[in-house]
Each structure stands twice: as C-alpha cells, then as structure tokens.
Design a protein around this motif. Sequence first.
Motif, PDB file in Angstrom:
ATOM      1  N   PHE A   1      -7.112   2.364  -0.849  1.00 36.59           N
ATOM      2  CA  PHE A   1      -7.493   3.570  -0.112  1.00 36.59           C
ATOM      3  C   PHE A   1      -7.914   4.656  -1.088  1.00 36.59           C
ATOM      4  CE2 PHE A   1      -4.464   1.193   2.381  1.00 36.59           C
ATOM      5  CZ  PHE A   1      -5.010   1.218   3.650  1.00 36.59           C
TER       6      PHE A   1
ATOM      7  N   TYR B   1      -4.762   9.468  -0.904  1.00 34.86           N
ATOM      8  CA  TYR B   1      -4.224   9.719   0.434  1.00 34.86           C
ATOM      9  C   TYR B   1      -2.714   9.850   0.339  1.00 34.86           C
ATOM     10  CZ  TYR B   1      -8.420   8.537   3.188  1.00 34.86           C
ATOM     11  OH  TYR B   1      -9.650   8.524   3.778  1.00 34.86           O
ATOM     12  N   LYS B   2      -2.130  10.854   0.998  1.00 34.28           N
ATOM     13  CA  LYS B   2      -0.687  11.046   1.002  1.00 34.28           C
ATOM     14  C   LYS B   2      -0.176  11.008   2.435  1.00 34.28           C
ATOM     15  CE  LYS B   2      -1.063  13.735  -3.225  1.00 34.28           C
ATOM     16  NZ  LYS B   2      -1.020  15.058  -3.881  1.00 34.28           N
ATOM     17  N   VAL B   3       0.936  10.316   2.638  1.00 31.51           N
ATOM     18  CA  VAL B   3       1.458  10.157   3.992  1.00 31.51           C
ATOM     19  C   VAL B   3       2.980  10.327   3.978  1.00 31.51           C
ATOM     20  CG1 VAL B   3       1.466   7.622   3.724  1.00 31.51           C
ATOM     21  CG2 VAL B   3       1.515   8.594   6.012  1.00 31.51           C
ATOM     22  N   SER B   4       3.486  11.049   4.958  1.00 33.99           N
ATOM     23  CA  SER B   4       4.934  11.296   5.039  1.00 33.99           C
ATOM     24  C   SER B   4       5.526  10.508   6.191  1.00 33.99           C
ATOM     25  CB  SER B   4       5.214  12.773   5.322  1.00 33.99           C
ATOM     26  OG  SER B   4       4.708  13.557   4.291  1.00 33.99           O
ATOM     27  N   ASP B   5       6.784  10.071   6.042  1.00 34.39           N
ATOM     28  CA  ASP B   5       7.440   9.481   7.198  1.00 34.39           C
ATOM     29  C   ASP B   5       8.293  10.545   7.889  1.00 34.39           C
ATOM     30  OD1 ASP B   5       9.881   9.651   5.893  1.00 34.39           O
ATOM     31  OD2 ASP B   5       9.893   7.555   5.286  1.00 34.39           O
ATOM     32  N   ALA B   6       8.963  10.142   8.968  1.00 32.65           N
ATOM     33  CA  ALA B   6       9.677  11.095   9.824  1.00 32.65           C
ATOM     34  C   ALA B   6      10.751  11.865   9.055  1.00 32.65           C
ATOM     35  CB  ALA B   6      10.298  10.358  11.008  1.00 32.65           C
ATOM     36  N   SER B   7      11.301  11.229   8.004  1.00 31.84           N
ATOM     37  CA  SER B   7      12.348  11.906   7.243  1.00 31.84           C
ATOM     38  C   SER B   7      11.757  12.799   6.149  1.00 31.84           C
ATOM     39  CB  SER B   7      13.283  10.869   6.624  1.00 31.84           C
ATOM     40  OG  SER B   7      12.586  10.124   5.647  1.00 31.84           O
TER      41      SER B   7
ATOM     42  N   ASN C   1       4.647   9.256   0.531  1.00 34.94           N
ATOM     43  CA  ASN C   1       4.073   8.068  -0.092  1.00 34.94           C
ATOM     44  C   ASN C   1       2.610   8.310  -0.403  1.00 34.94           C
ATOM     45  OD1 ASN C   1       5.804   5.340   0.127  1.00 34.94           O
ATOM     46  ND2 ASN C   1       6.353   6.673   1.838  1.00 34.94           N
TER      47      ASN C   1
ATOM     48  N   GLU D   1       5.705  -2.049   6.249  1.00 37.38           N
ATOM     49  CA  GLU D   1       4.362  -2.542   5.944  1.00 37.38           C
ATOM     50  C   GLU D   1       4.481  -4.062   5.961  1.00 37.38           C
ATOM     51  OE1 GLU D   1       2.852  -0.975   2.236  1.00 37.38           O
ATOM     52  OE2 GLU D   1       1.255  -2.453   2.189  1.00 37.38           O
TER      53      GLU D   1
ATOM     54  N   MET E   1       6.466   2.995  11.077  1.00 36.72           N
ATOM     55  CA  MET E   1       7.439   3.888  10.452  1.00 36.72           C
ATOM     56  C   MET E   1       8.865   3.567  10.913  1.00 36.72           C
ATOM     57  SD  MET E   1       7.453   8.017  10.505  1.00 36.72           S
ATOM     58  CE  MET E   1       5.687   8.274  10.388  1.00 36.72           C
TER      59      MET E   1
ATOM     60  N   SER F   1       0.807  -1.225   0.000  1.00 28.49           N
ATOM     61  CA  SER F   1       0.000   0.000   0.000  1.00 28.49           C
ATOM     62  C   SER F   1       0.834   1.265   0.000  1.00 28.49           C
ATOM     63  CB  SER F   1      -0.912   0.022   1.237  1.00 28.49           C
ATOM     64  OG  SER F   1      -1.956  -0.898   1.095  1.00 28.49           O
ATOM     65  N   LEU F   2       2.042   1.211   0.562  1.00 26.26           N
ATOM     66  CA  LEU F   2       2.891   2.408   0.648  1.00 26.26           C
ATOM     67  C   LEU F   2       3.655   2.586  -0.666  1.00 26.26           C
ATOM     68  CD1 LEU F   2       4.464   2.094   4.246  1.00 26.26           C
ATOM     69  CD2 LEU F   2       2.814   3.824   3.494  1.00 26.26           C
ATOM     70  N   HIS F   3       3.202   3.530  -1.493  1.00 28.99           N
ATOM     71  CA  HIS F   3       3.769   3.737  -2.834  1.00 28.99           C
ATOM     72  C   HIS F   3       4.640   4.994  -2.854  1.00 28.99           C
ATOM     73  CE1 HIS F   3       0.098   1.577  -4.840  1.00 28.99           C
ATOM     74  NE2 HIS F   3       0.638   0.870  -3.872  1.00 28.99           N
ATOM     75  N   PRO F   4       5.911   4.877  -3.230  1.00 29.21           N
ATOM     76  CA  PRO F   4       6.775   6.061  -3.275  1.00 29.21           C
ATOM     77  C   PRO F   4       6.193   7.125  -4.228  1.00 29.21           C
ATOM     78  CG  PRO F   4       8.067   4.052  -3.557  1.00 29.21           C
ATOM     79  CD  PRO F   4       6.629   3.651  -3.624  1.00 29.21           C
TER      80      PRO F   4
ATOM     81  N   LEU G   1      -1.029   6.231  -0.497  1.00 30.91           N
ATOM     82  CA  LEU G   1      -1.648   4.966  -0.090  1.00 30.91           C
ATOM     83  C   LEU G   1      -2.388   4.458  -1.319  1.00 30.91           C
ATOM     84  CD1 LEU G   1      -3.189   5.640   3.443  1.00 30.91           C
ATOM     85  CD2 LEU G   1      -1.030   4.527   2.862  1.00 30.91           C
TER      86      LEU G   1
ATOM     87  N   ARG H   1       9.910  11.823   3.604  1.00 30.43           N
ATOM     88  CA  ARG H   1       9.651  11.119   2.341  1.00 30.43           C
ATOM     89  C   ARG H   1       8.149  10.887   2.209  1.00 30.43           C
ATOM     90  NH1 ARG H   1      13.998   7.420   2.934  1.00 30.43           N
ATOM     91  NH2 ARG H   1      12.533   6.514   4.401  1.00 30.43           N
TER      92      ARG H   1
ATOM     93  N   TYR I   1       2.342   5.974  11.648  1.00 33.40           N
ATOM     94  CA  TYR I   1       2.066   6.791  10.455  1.00 33.40           C
ATOM     95  C   TYR I   1       0.762   7.546  10.678  1.00 33.40           C
ATOM     96  CZ  TYR I   1       5.458   4.623   7.228  1.00 33.40           C
ATOM     97  OH  TYR I   1       6.585   4.205   6.581  1.00 33.40           O
TER      98      TYR I   1
END
Lengths: 415, 415
Positions: free
Chosen positions: A138, A93-99, A103, B153, B140, A73-76, A105, A101, B93
Amino acid sequence: MRQSKLFTKARKEAPADEVAKNAKLLIRAGFVDKLQAGVYTYLPLGLRVLKNIENIIREEMNGAGGQEILMPSLHPKEFWQTTGRWDTMDDLYKVSDASGRENALGPTHEEIVVPLVKQFVSSYRDLPFATYQFQNKFRMELRAKSGILRGREFIMKDMYSFHRDEADLVAYYEMMKGVYARVFERVGLGERTYLTFASGGSFSKYSHEFQTVTPAGEDTIYVCDTCRVAVNKEIIADQSTCPSCESGDLHEETAIEVGNIFDLKTKFSDPFKLTYKDEEGKEQPVVMGCYGIGLGRILGTVVEVLGDDKGLVWPRAIAPFAMHLVEISSANTAVHEEAEKLYRELSGQGVEVLWDDREARAGEKFAESDLMGIPLRVVISEKTLTEGKFEIKDRATGEVSMVNRAELIKMCAMK
Amino acid sequence: MRQSKLFTKARKEAPADEVAKNAKLLIRAGFVDKLQAGVYTYLPLGLRVLKNIENIIREEMNGAGGQEILMPSLHPKEFWQTTGRWDTMDDLYKVSDASGRENALGPTHEEIVVPLVKQFVSSYRDLPFATYQFQNKFRMELRAKSGILRGREFIMKDMYSFHRDEADLVAYYEMMKGVYARVFERVGLGERTYLTFASGGSFSKYSHEFQTVTPAGEDTIYVCDTCRVAVNKEIIADQSTCPSCESGDLHEETAIEVGNIFDLKTKFSDPFKLTYKDEEGKEQPVVMGCYGIGLGRILGTVVEVLGDDKGLVWPRAIAPFAMHLVEISSANTAVHEEAEKLYRELSGQGVEVLWDDREARAGEKFAESDLMGIPLRVVISEKTLTEGKFEIKDRATGEVSMVNRAELIKMCAMK
C-alpha cells in the motif's frame, strides 16, 4: 476455457477516465477493472497473466536460493518508529483500531523482516540466506494516473538477503543482476530493459534499477550505445560518461523502472540490532541487500511496450492462453463439432486454449481476438473445413498461414 | 530441501504470550511467526502448507465452475454506504488518505463484486456464473487470542454465485455443499466436520456452516447421531430435532467453523440494482449465493485436531514435505553420502523431501522431526547402513518399520 462461459466481456470503448494506454487496453479487453484511482481488480484473463509472471519470478528467486514466506500488511507503529520512517515516509497509510493502537499498511517490509530474522540469526553459521514474498503493498499515491504502472495497492515481489560481510553481499548482489536480467528476458521485456546506475548505494556510489524504454515511462535514462547499460538523471548530473565502459556516447530515453536492487548494508540491521557472532565470538552487524519487482508494473509495461493499435500482444510465456480458437459457425454444426474436437484434443495435451464458441459476427470475433492478444489465433469456418486446413494467425507479426492438423498440434507443443 | 539451509529454526519453548495450541505448536516448529495479536507471518514451512490448502480449494472451486479473480483491499467508503454496512459493521478497519478520502479495508467483498459484475450482466444469457478469489481480509478483532484461527488479517477464499432465480441458486447451493465436504475431506478434516444448520438463510430458514469438532472451538453445535449433520445454538433454541432426519438424538460438541455458505438472495443485488432482462425483456433482480473458507483457519484447525503431545501431524495432502530424511552421521561420511544419494533420487522423482543434514544429536533431531510433523520419517545411520535397510516411521501412527530401497521408493510414490 469456453469463452461463452467467461463472465467478463470486452468493451467497444475505452473507459473515459483512463489516460494510460495500459489501463485503457486492459480494461477494454476485460483483463482488469478499476475500482478507484490506483486500485484495480484482476479479472480472470488478467489474473492468468499475473500468475504466469509470478511463477517465472518464483522460479528465478528459488533458483537464487530464496526462501518464500508471506508477511502481513498490518505493521505495528513501533517497528516503523524504530527506523524513523513512521514520520518521514509521506505515502504511508496509517490505520487505528478501536483501542487506538496504530498500524502502518506495509509499503515495504524491511521493518518486519529484520525483527523476524533476528530470532533465527545468532552465529556466522546462520548466514548467508535470502527470503522473499509476493505480497500486496500500500502506498498513498496522490495522483495515480498511470493505470496499473503506479498503484495505491499493488503486488510486489520483495526479497531480502542477509550476509556476514560486504564481500558476501557484493557477490550475491552481482549474481542477482543476472537473475533480474533473466526475469525481464523471460517475461518478454529483455530487449528494451537496461541495468541502470542510480544513486543511493552504500558501498559503491551506485544502486541499480532495471529500466524498460517506453514512451509511457516517467523516468529519463541515458543509454550507453557501447555496453548496453544506462544511468539515471541523478548520475548524469555528476558525470557524463558510462560508469561501466567510460564511453561518452549516451543517448536519452524515456523509461519505466520495472525492478530495483539495493545494497542496504546495515541501514536496517543497526536500528534493530541484527547482529551475529563471528568465529571469534565477536558481535558483528548483519549486512543486507534488497531486491524488488512490481508484478502489475511488469504486466502494464508489457502492454505499453508490445500493445499495438489493435490491442494487447502477449509474449507466449505470460499469455493468458496459448491459443485462441475462433469458430465462425453461424448455424453450421459441422464447424462447431470440429472446433469442439480440436479444443478437447489440445486441452487434453495440456495446451491452454480459449475457445470462442459464442454466436457472433466474424468481424466482431476477430477484432476481439486481436484486442485480447493471445499469441496464436486459429480460425475454424466452413471455408477451412472444406479446405481441410486450419487458418493460423500470429498475433505479434500478423502473419497468417494455413496448416493441417499435425502441423497445428506441433506448433502448440512448442514453447 | 536441505534443512541446514532453512533460515528458520524450531524452538525448545512455546512462546509465553500464546494460549492457543495451534499458535504454540506452529511457532515452536517454525511454521509461523507472530507479528502482533491476530497478525502472523507464514514462514517457509507454514507457507508450503498454506499453498497446498490453497491448491486443493482452487481445484474444487474450478471444478464447480468458479472463475478466479483478485479484488483489492482498499474499498471506497461509498460502496459500503450503499449497503449501510459502513456504519453497522463493528470490525471494519477504516483508513483515510492525505486528501481525506475514506476507505474500508475489505473484510469481505460483496460490496466490490456486485458493482463489478453489474458491468457484465445485462441478459438472462449472462447467467449463471460464479467467481472467487484468495485474498487477504481485515477484521478488527479486539481480542485475538485463538492463534491463527481468528485473525485481524487472514487469507480467505470467498466465492460469489449469480443466478436468474431462486431455483437455480438452490441447485448450485446444494452442489456446493458437496464441494465443501470434499475440500474438508481432502485437507484431512472430513471425519470430524459436520454440515451444520444455522440461521440466516433467505429461502429456507437455514444457512449452513461447516463445523469441525475440537475442544479449541468457540462454537457449540448439536450433532445428530443418526444422519451426520449438526445444528448450531440458535437453531437448537427453536427446535429440538434434527432438521434433516427429525431425530431427537442430538449431542453437544465444541466446534470451530471452517467454512460457510449463504443464500444471499437479493440482499446485495438490490442496493446496487444488479438486474438482468429475462426472455420477455423484463428487468429481474439477480439472485446470489456466497461461499467462504478461511485458509489459516483450516491450517490451524488441522493442528488443533491432529497435533499431539509431540507436535504437529500433517495429513499427506497438505504436508510441507512428504518425507523427512534424517541422517545420524556424526562424522560418518558413508552415512552422509548415502543420505545425499537417497535425497537426490527421491527429489528427482518429484518427491518433496526435507533432508536434515545438520550436525546435531540424534535425540534432538528426532524430537524436532516429531515437532514438525512431516508424514514419513526415514532415518539413515551407521546401524541402518550396516543392515542395508532404512528405518521408516509413520508420524501419525508412530509405527516404525525397516524397509529396503525399493519398498521405500514405492511408499513415497503413493499419494
């Protein structure tokens, strides 16, 4: 399964915040639970139906040569930028990680499957093939109010086919029309489901949807009375005759899209440079098709189409259990023992039985059994014990008959 | 399945960006594909292994009375605020929709399952029960470099049990230790997997992990040479003897956690006010346990533990196919026909056969067969045809033997 062990329970009242028939009935009967708008949990009974639908689709996709995989599900972000859909798809849906980056959904998987297969395709000898998955999608639906028909999170079967030229895709695409018709037939929607001409095709001017006629549908289609196909609104705006038989007898219906097939041609092969070398060593673009079915949407559509004023009605092929064994014992141990004996005998023969072994009033048990919609209901009571027969009710027709043990076992063995 | 139809291919070289043995071998052999760090696609061969692992776990969870459900990934923020974990869980996340409503992508499901079961639990009569799911989790991980052992994931089996008191939970929890041991035994990790005492339990001072000894492990455990349990680092800091038999003979090992069980007591029942009425009508808190197994982690651990310098080695119970039928034909149609005959006969008997029907050099085919790790390899060539026997190799032991048709079929029928 013993109903006394089932941790879920039927409810007397439909939930106040649901407007859709499918959600009201499925929640009341304890098949699903709503976590938030467009996001549902499948409870034990609902999951059994979902798995039955999944298995039917899997058999048909394998029969069509599909190879099952499971993509994430996590697509770059970069993959979605390559096709331009990072910016153009509203419900992503857009989701960022701590750095930082980013992704997406995944709402669909063309952006993932094309770079994936690119690693394995180099020659015309590597084509054709098709691959599919059952996977959680999603989509950021702002107004999710159709119960499980239109979710923000939902399980879909998505298949992708890869071909050396248009002729090969067209042959596969035509075959898939038949495969899809068989899926809808097997899950119990055959009679009301129409191959529907839509816009958006690459070769011909058409793509194809499968639309099931029901008042709950959000789409309008025009059914040809002559040849059993339909056209959607966009097509009817351009032409007033059936694209298949040219008849002018089209009547309007409300319907829900239960599946679709697209000839993508090189729409996704081009941006990812998915090519192969032909017999002359020349690079050619791979030609693609894609084929989707929403599992929850099929489940919800069956409820909309077959559910009645008493509750759910499941076709045998996808029912959570084949038989609902209802004992009316009220302290009569002989009735309970007879019920247990039948439960063990049928279970031993591989018949899926839900045994209502709870202490409750007969009227309440019958109402719940109707609500749950298992195809056959068998009642064991003092009366049936005295008569030496079992009372059988067909949930769909309401027909009641008295049968002996041998007849009952024969009925259960029939598929 | 005919290998010529498989859309994936083995690779000569391991991918340069992977350091973990499991990822290197699985990618080379065409079982998984890396989309990004910690995010993998299961290809047809890998998915077959994953499904075999899933089915073993499902059988064992159903045997332990677990009722399967499927909960969603989009979790409303409020549920995670109720337990305080919205702010304290670092690897959560978070995703917003267009209206600004925030969701967590579920890394675990206590926050969802407790409010869910609260709808169905009111009396002591509703307890105990257990419910579980196979579901895609999101965490994450900033440094995901252990291949499929630690993903951002990943699919997990998470089960939750609900009890009226601590005694009932303890009894179930003790039974689950045995169920877990059986799962690891069946997937081929029994010999090297230890019940490991960890900190964090609510009643006793212990929770329990299942740790598999392998150099790839990120954990350090201390194995008791007397009674076959282990303790983790935190515990050994407090005591130097085995908590089970009090022996002081503990030796250090590197291991990976393949499963864990927790007695949650009322940690999650309290914030959600999950209570029941006892026989006296008094409200009591529900007591909970939870039980996790990562499916990809099991798969990756099997690769780490059993894989050798030639490639993957699958235990029969989770192997993608039972037999790899390799024909060395090079234009000998009699060899090809004999291979097809055997393929059809075995497939007809329900034996899962991968038939390498491709035109390729014998050496290349044998190397790929070793890399893929299917338990039995059968070679059909001009030589075996002349001798009237089949050459069988056991992938795990490397033992080669010549058998006749009847012996071959008998070997395949053994489970």
